[in-house]
Write a protein that holds these residues in place. Structure first.
Motif, PDB file in Angstrom:
ATOM      1  N   ALA A 350       0.757  -1.212   0.025  1.00  0.00           N
ATOM      2  CA  ALA A 350       0.012   0.092   0.035  1.00  0.00           C
ATOM      3  C   ALA A 350       0.926   1.361  -0.061  1.00  0.00           C
ATOM      4  N   ASP A 351       0.675   2.026  -0.794  1.00  0.00           N
ATOM      5  CA  ASP A 351       1.170   3.506  -0.845  1.00  0.00           C
ATOM      6  C   ASP A 351       0.157   4.596  -1.263  1.00  0.00           C
ATOM      7  N   PRO A 352      -0.253   5.352  -0.525  1.00  0.00           N
ATOM      8  CA  PRO A 352      -1.414   6.324  -0.843  1.00  0.00           C
ATOM      9  C   PRO A 352      -0.991   7.424  -2.046  1.00  0.00           C
ATOM     10  N   GLU A 353       0.298   7.431  -2.290  1.00  0.00           N
ATOM     11  CA  GLU A 353       0.465   8.361  -3.319  1.00  0.00           C
ATOM     12  C   GLU A 353       0.906   7.674  -4.804  1.00  0.00           C
ATOM     13  N   ILE A 354       1.045   6.514  -4.691  1.00  0.00           N
ATOM     14  CA  ILE A 354       1.452   5.908  -6.102  1.00  0.00           C
ATOM     15  C   ILE A 354       0.440   4.473  -5.947  1.00  0.00           C
ATOM     16  N   ARG A 355      -0.363   4.438  -7.019  1.00  0.00           N
ATOM     17  CA  ARG A 355      -1.376   3.453  -7.091  1.00  0.00           C
ATOM     18  C   ARG A 355      -1.110   2.798  -8.483  1.00  0.00           C
ATOM     19  N   GLY A 356      -1.354   1.208  -8.281  1.00  0.00           N
ATOM     20  CA  GLY A 356      -1.481   0.583  -9.349  1.00  0.00           C
ATOM     21  C   GLY A 356      -2.549  -0.034  -9.715  1.00  0.00           C
ATOM     22  N   ALA A 357      -3.008  -0.388 -11.021  1.00  0.00           N
ATOM     23  CA  ALA A 357      -4.455  -0.733 -11.161  1.00  0.00           C
ATOM     24  C   ALA A 357      -4.339  -2.203 -10.773  1.00  0.00           C
ATOM     25  N   ALA A 358      -5.834  -2.919 -10.443  1.00  0.00           N
ATOM     26  CA  ALA A 358      -5.738  -4.084  -9.885  1.00  0.00           C
ATOM     27  C   ALA A 358      -5.292  -5.130 -10.753  1.00  0.00           C
ATOM     28  N   SER A 359      -5.575  -4.905 -11.950  1.00  0.00           N
ATOM     29  CA  SER A 359      -4.816  -6.031 -13.077  1.00  0.00           C
ATOM     30  C   SER A 359      -3.550  -5.979 -13.430  1.00  0.00           C
ATOM     31  N   LEU A 360      -2.773  -5.060 -12.884  1.00  0.00           N
ATOM     32  CA  LEU A 360      -1.503  -4.656 -13.040  1.00  0.00           C
ATOM     33  C   LEU A 360      -0.699  -5.955 -12.627  1.00  0.00           C
ATOM     34  N   ARG A 361       0.103  -6.602 -13.676  1.00  0.00           N
ATOM     35  CA  ARG A 361       0.994  -7.591 -13.285  1.00  0.00           C
ATOM     36  C   ARG A 361       2.431  -7.076 -13.581  1.00  0.00           C
ATOM     37  N   LEU A 362       3.477  -7.085 -12.436  1.00  0.00           N
ATOM     38  CA  LEU A 362       4.798  -6.181 -12.617  1.00  0.00           C
ATOM     39  C   LEU A 362       5.828  -7.387 -13.029  1.00  0.00           C
ATOM     40  N   GLY A 363       6.496  -6.746 -14.084  1.00  0.00           N
ATOM     41  CA  GLY A 363       7.905  -7.557 -14.460  1.00  0.00           C
ATOM     42  C   GLY A 363       9.037  -6.666 -14.048  1.00  0.00           C
ATOM     43  N   HIS A 364      10.141  -7.018 -13.230  1.00  0.00           N
ATOM     44  CA  HIS A 364      11.229  -5.994 -12.742  1.00  0.00           C
ATOM     45  C   HIS A 364      12.323  -6.719 -13.205  1.00  0.00           C
ATOM     46  N   SER A 365      13.266  -5.906 -13.434  1.00  0.00           N
ATOM     47  CA  SER A 365      14.645  -6.127 -13.836  1.00  0.00           C
ATOM     48  C   SER A 365      15.545  -5.027 -13.246  1.00  0.00           C
ATOM     49  N   ASP A 366      16.670  -5.051 -12.256  1.00  0.00           N
ATOM     50  CA  ASP A 366      17.356  -4.261 -11.956  1.00  0.00           C
ATOM     51  C   ASP A 366      18.803  -4.230 -12.552  1.00  0.00           C
ATOM     52  N   GLN A 367      19.621  -3.386 -12.445  1.00  0.00           N
ATOM     53  CA  GLN A 367      20.928  -3.269 -13.008  1.00  0.00           C
ATOM     54  C   GLN A 367      21.897  -4.597 -12.430  1.00  0.00           C
ATOM     55  N   ALA A 368      21.814  -4.924 -11.426  1.00  0.00           N
ATOM     56  CA  ALA A 368      22.587  -6.104 -11.075  1.00  0.00           C
ATOM     57  C   ALA A 368      21.995  -7.428 -11.207  1.00  0.00           C
ATOM     58  N   LEU A 369      20.680  -7.695 -11.967  1.00  0.00           N
ATOM     59  CA  LEU A 369      19.954  -8.465 -12.324  1.00  0.00           C
ATOM     60  C   LEU A 369      19.692  -9.495 -10.893  1.00  0.00           C
ATOM     61  N   SER A 370      19.474  -8.741 -10.033  1.00  0.00           N
ATOM     62  CA  SER A 370      19.211  -9.439  -8.548  1.00  0.00           C
ATOM     63  C   SER A 370      18.019 -10.265  -8.407  1.00  0.00           C
ATOM     64  N   GLN A 371      17.185 -10.382  -9.393  1.00  0.00           N
ATOM     65  CA  GLN A 371      16.152 -11.371  -9.422  1.00  0.00           C
ATOM     66  C   GLN A 371      16.685 -12.718  -9.688  1.00  0.00           C
ATOM     67  N   LEU A 372      17.870 -12.881 -10.054  1.00  0.00           N
ATOM     68  CA  LEU A 372      18.625 -14.320 -10.320  1.00  0.00           C
ATOM     69  C   LEU A 372      19.381 -14.650  -9.040  1.00  0.00           C
ATOM     70  N   ASP A 373      19.305 -14.008  -8.029  1.00  0.00           N
ATOM     71  CA  ASP A 373      20.405 -14.275  -7.027  1.00  0.00           C
ATOM     72  C   ASP A 373      19.876 -15.352  -6.058  1.00  0.00           C
ATOM     73  N   GLY A 374      18.393 -15.572  -6.039  1.00  0.00           N
ATOM     74  CA  GLY A 374      17.848 -16.818  -5.219  1.00  0.00           C
ATOM     75  C   GLY A 374      17.883 -18.089  -5.817  1.00  0.00           C
ATOM     76  N   PHE A 375      18.350 -18.171  -7.134  1.00  0.00           N
ATOM     77  CA  PHE A 375      18.363 -19.457  -7.839  1.00  0.00           C
ATOM     78  C   PHE A 375      19.870 -19.896  -7.794  1.00  0.00           C
ATOM     79  N   PRO A 376      20.102 -21.404  -7.663  1.00  0.00           N
ATOM     80  CA  PRO A 376      21.502 -21.942  -7.836  1.00  0.00           C
ATOM     81  C   PRO A 376      21.859 -22.022  -9.343  1.00  0.00           C
ATOM     82  N   THR A 377      20.896 -22.638 -10.148  1.00  0.00           N
ATOM     83  CA  THR A 377      21.344 -22.776 -11.472  1.00  0.00           C
ATOM     84  C   THR A 377      20.318 -22.232 -12.640  1.00  0.00           C
ATOM     85  N   PRO A 378      20.375 -22.019 -13.701  1.00  0.00           N
ATOM     86  CA  PRO A 378      19.370 -21.565 -14.802  1.00  0.00           C
ATOM     87  C   PRO A 378      18.114 -22.596 -14.804  1.00  0.00           C
TER      88      PRO A 378
END
Length: 504
Positions: A350-378
Motif C-alpha cells: 500500500a502507498d497512498p501516493e502511488i497506485r497500481g491498477a488491480a489488473s497490473l502484473r509487474l515484471g522487474h529487472s534491475d541493473q545487478a539482475l538481482s532477481q537471479l540471486d535466489g536461484f542456484p542454476t538456470p
C-alpha cells in the motif's frame, strides 16, 4: 603510418572465433569493434595488446609501439589499492617517481572526485572502476589505446566525459573500442570492424553507416550466391541430359562434354559463398498479459527522497497508461533509482501516493539482475518461476542461449550476456503487463538490444525504464520523463536532454 598489421589472423577456442583476418591500424584511427557476445572481441584486443597469442597468422608492430589495454574488470591485484595507487601502478618505478603528477592531471581530465581517488578499488562502483582502468591505460601515453566495453556501468554524464576525453587525445593516438553502445560508436569511431568467424568486414565509416553498408554487401552476396546456385543446377541438368543422350548414342564427344559441364558445376559450387549470417547468442522474447485498465500506474504529487528523508524531487500528478513506454532520464544522483524502488515497493504493497491498477502484473529487472540471486542454476530459475514440463524448460533455456551443460551449472558461471538473457526469460514467464526496467541493455550485445527493442514495441506492454543507452531510449520510448530542478517534467524529445547530461 601503420602501428600494427594483422595478416591472415585466426583464433580458435572450442570453435573458430575469427579466421583470415587482415587488418591495419594506423596513427589516429578510431576503430569500433563489433561482434556478438563471446565471439572474440576481448580476445582480439588482448592479442593487439600482446597479452594473448593468435592460433595462426602474423602480427607486425611498429618499432617501439606502446599499446595499452583497458579490460572490462579490474585484475585482482588492484582491488586492495586505492584508485590513485591503481593508476600510478601502471607506470614503471622511475616514471612514477619523476612524473607521478601525470596521474593527478589525468584523473582531473576524467573528472574523478578527489574523495574517490583514495577509496579502495574493490569499494568503487562499476562505473568508477571503468574510469580507473581507462586512466591506467592512458597514463602510459600509448600510441594505441584498446578499450573493452568502456561505457558499461557509465551514466550519460560519464559517457560524455569519456567521449570528450577520447576526442582530446593526441591526434596520432589510435583507439580501438569494443562496444555494444551504438550511440557511443557513432560518436567516437571513424572505422568499424565487424568481427566474424570468416570474412570479417572493415568499413571506413562509423557504426550506423557501416551497418547499412554491411547489410547491402551481405544482400548482394546472397543474391550472387542464389544466382550461382541456379547456374549450378542448370549445368547439372544439362549434363544429365547430355549423359543420357551420349550413353544411348555411344558418342564419346558427348561424354567429354558431360564431364566438362559437371566439372564447371563443381567449380562454381565450390566457389559460391553465401553471406555470413551470425548465429544468435540466444533469443529474447517478452509477453504481455494485457489489461483493461486505462491507467496502470498513477502518481499523486509524490515526494521522492533519500533513505534519511531528504527530498530529491517531486513527481507532480502523472500516470502511465497501457502501451506507454516511459524513459526516465536525469543526472546521476538525481533519484532515478529511488523512484524505481519507490514504485516497485508501492506496487507490492500500500502507498497512498502511488497506485497500481488491480489488473497490473509487474515484471522487474534491475541493473545487478538481482532477481537471479535466489536461484542456484538456470534450470532451477525457470522451473521455480513457472510450472513447465522438463522438456519445455530445457527448450526455453536453449532458445535463450543457455546450452544443456550450462542449464544445470551454477549461475555464477554464466557470462554477462547469458545472465541478461536469462533475466529476460524469467520476465517473460511472469507474463507481466507492466515492465520496470533499470539499465536493461547492460551486458546485452547489439543483437540482444535489437531483440529487446522489438519485443517491447511489438508486445505493446507498458514500461518504465531507466537507461543510459541513448539508441535504446530513442528506439523504444514513447514518453520522456526528466528530473530537473527537483521536479519531474515530461518532454517531447530526448536528444536535448542527452546533450545537457553529456555536458555535465
Amino acid at each position: 603510418m601503420s602501428l600494427i598489421a594483422l595478416k591472415d589472423l585466426s583464433l580458435t577456442r572450442t570453435a573458430t572465433l575469427f579466421a583470415g583476418l587482415d587488418l591495419n591500424i594506423a596513427k589516429g584511427d578510431r576503430l569500433g569493434l563489433v561482434a556478438a557476445n563471446g565471439r572474440g572481441k576481448s580476445s582480439l584486443l588482448r592479442i593487439l595488446a600482446g597479452q594473448e597469442e593468435p592460433t595462426t597468422g602474423s602480427l607486425i608492430r611498429a618499432r617501439g609501439l606502446v599499446a595499452a589495454f583497458a579490460p572490462q574488470d579490474p585484475p585482482a591485484h588492484l582491488l586492495p589499492m586505492t584508485l590513485h595507487e591503481a593508476v600510478r601502478d601502471a607506470l614503471d618505478a622511475e616514471t612514477a617517481e619523476a612524473e607521478g603528477w601525470r596521474v593527478d592531471i589525468l584523473l582531473d581530465d576524467l573528472a574523478v572526485d578527489e574523495a574517490l581517488r583514495h577509496r579502495a578499488v574493490r569499494d568503487l562502483s562499476g562505473g568508477w572502476q571503468r574510469s580507473m582502468l581507462l586512466a591506467r591505460a592512458a597514463v602510459v601515453e600509448p600510441d594505441l589505446l584498446l578499450l573493452d566495453e568502456p561505457t558499461n556501468h557509465l551514466d550519460i554524464a560519464r559517457i560524455g566525459v569519456l567521449q570528450r576525453f577520447l576526442a582530446a587525445l593526441p591526434r596520432d593516438c589510435a583507439v580501438v573500442a569494443a562496444s555494444h553502445d551504438r550511440a557511443f560508436l557513432d560518436d567516437t569511431s571513424t572505422r568499424t570492424l565487424f568481427l566474424r568467424p570468416a570474412e570479417s568486414a572493415d568499413f571506413a565509416l562509423p557504426y550506423t553507416a557501416a551497418l547499412q553498408a554491411l547489410d547491402q554487401r551481405d544482400a548482394a552476396r546472397d543474391r550472387q550466391f542464389e544466382n550461382d546456385m541456379r547456374k549450378v543446377r542448370a549445368l547439372r541438368q544439362q549434363a544429365a541430359k547430355l549423359k543420357n543422350i551420349g550413353i544411348n548414342s555411344g558418342s564419346d564427344l558427348l561424354v567429354v562434354k558431360t564431364r566438362q559441364l559437371s566439372d564447371r558445376a563443381d567449380r562454381l559450387e565450390e566457389q559460391a559463398r553465401p553471406a555470413h549470417h551470425e548465429a544468435s547468442a540466444g533469443a529474447i522474447r517478452l509477453a504481455n498479459s494485457g489489461s483493461h485498465a486505462k491507467a496502470l500506474v498513477s502518481f499523486a504529487d509524490t515526494a521522492i527522497g533519500t533513505p534519511d528523508g531528504r527530498t530529491l524531487f517531486r513527481t507532480g500528478k502523472l500516470w502511465i497508461e497501457a502501451g506507454d513506454r516511459v524513459a526516465l532520464l536525469g543526472p546521476n544522483g538525481a533519484g532515478k533509482t529511488r523512484l524505481v524502488e519507490r514504485l516497485r515497493a508501492a506496487l507490492a504493497g500500500a502507498d497512498p501516493e502511488i497506485r497500481g491498477a488491480a489488473s497490473l502484473r509487474l515484471g522487474h529487472s534491475d541493473q545487478a539482475l538481482s532477481q537471479l540471486d535466489g536461484f542456484p542454476t538456470p534450470w532451477e530459475a525457470v522451473k521455480r518461476s513457472a510450472s513447465l514440463p522438463d522438456q519445455q524448460a530445457r527448450s526455453l533455456l536453449a532458445g535463450a542461449g543457455i546450452g544443456i551443460d550450462a542449464q544445470i551449472a551454477p549461475l555464477a558461471r554464466l557470462s554477462g550476456g547469458q545472465r541478461a538473457r536469462l533475466a529476460m526469460l524469467l520476465l517473460r514467464l511472469v507474463r507481466p503487463n507492466f515492465y520496470l526496467l533499470d539499465e536493461p541493455t547492460n551486458h546485452l550485445d547489439i543483437e540482444g538490444q535489437d531483440m529487446l527493442e522489438t519485443e517491447l514495441v511489438e508486445q505493446g506492454a507498458a514500461c518504465l525504464l531507466v537507461s543510459h543507452d541513448r539508441a535504446f531510449v530513442r528506439a523504444v520510448a514513447t514518453r520522456i520523463w526528466v528530473i530537473e530542478g527537483r521536479r519531474l517534467v515530461e518532454v517531447e524529445d530526448p536528444d536535448p536532454v542527452f546533450d545537457r547530461l553529456m555536458r555535465g
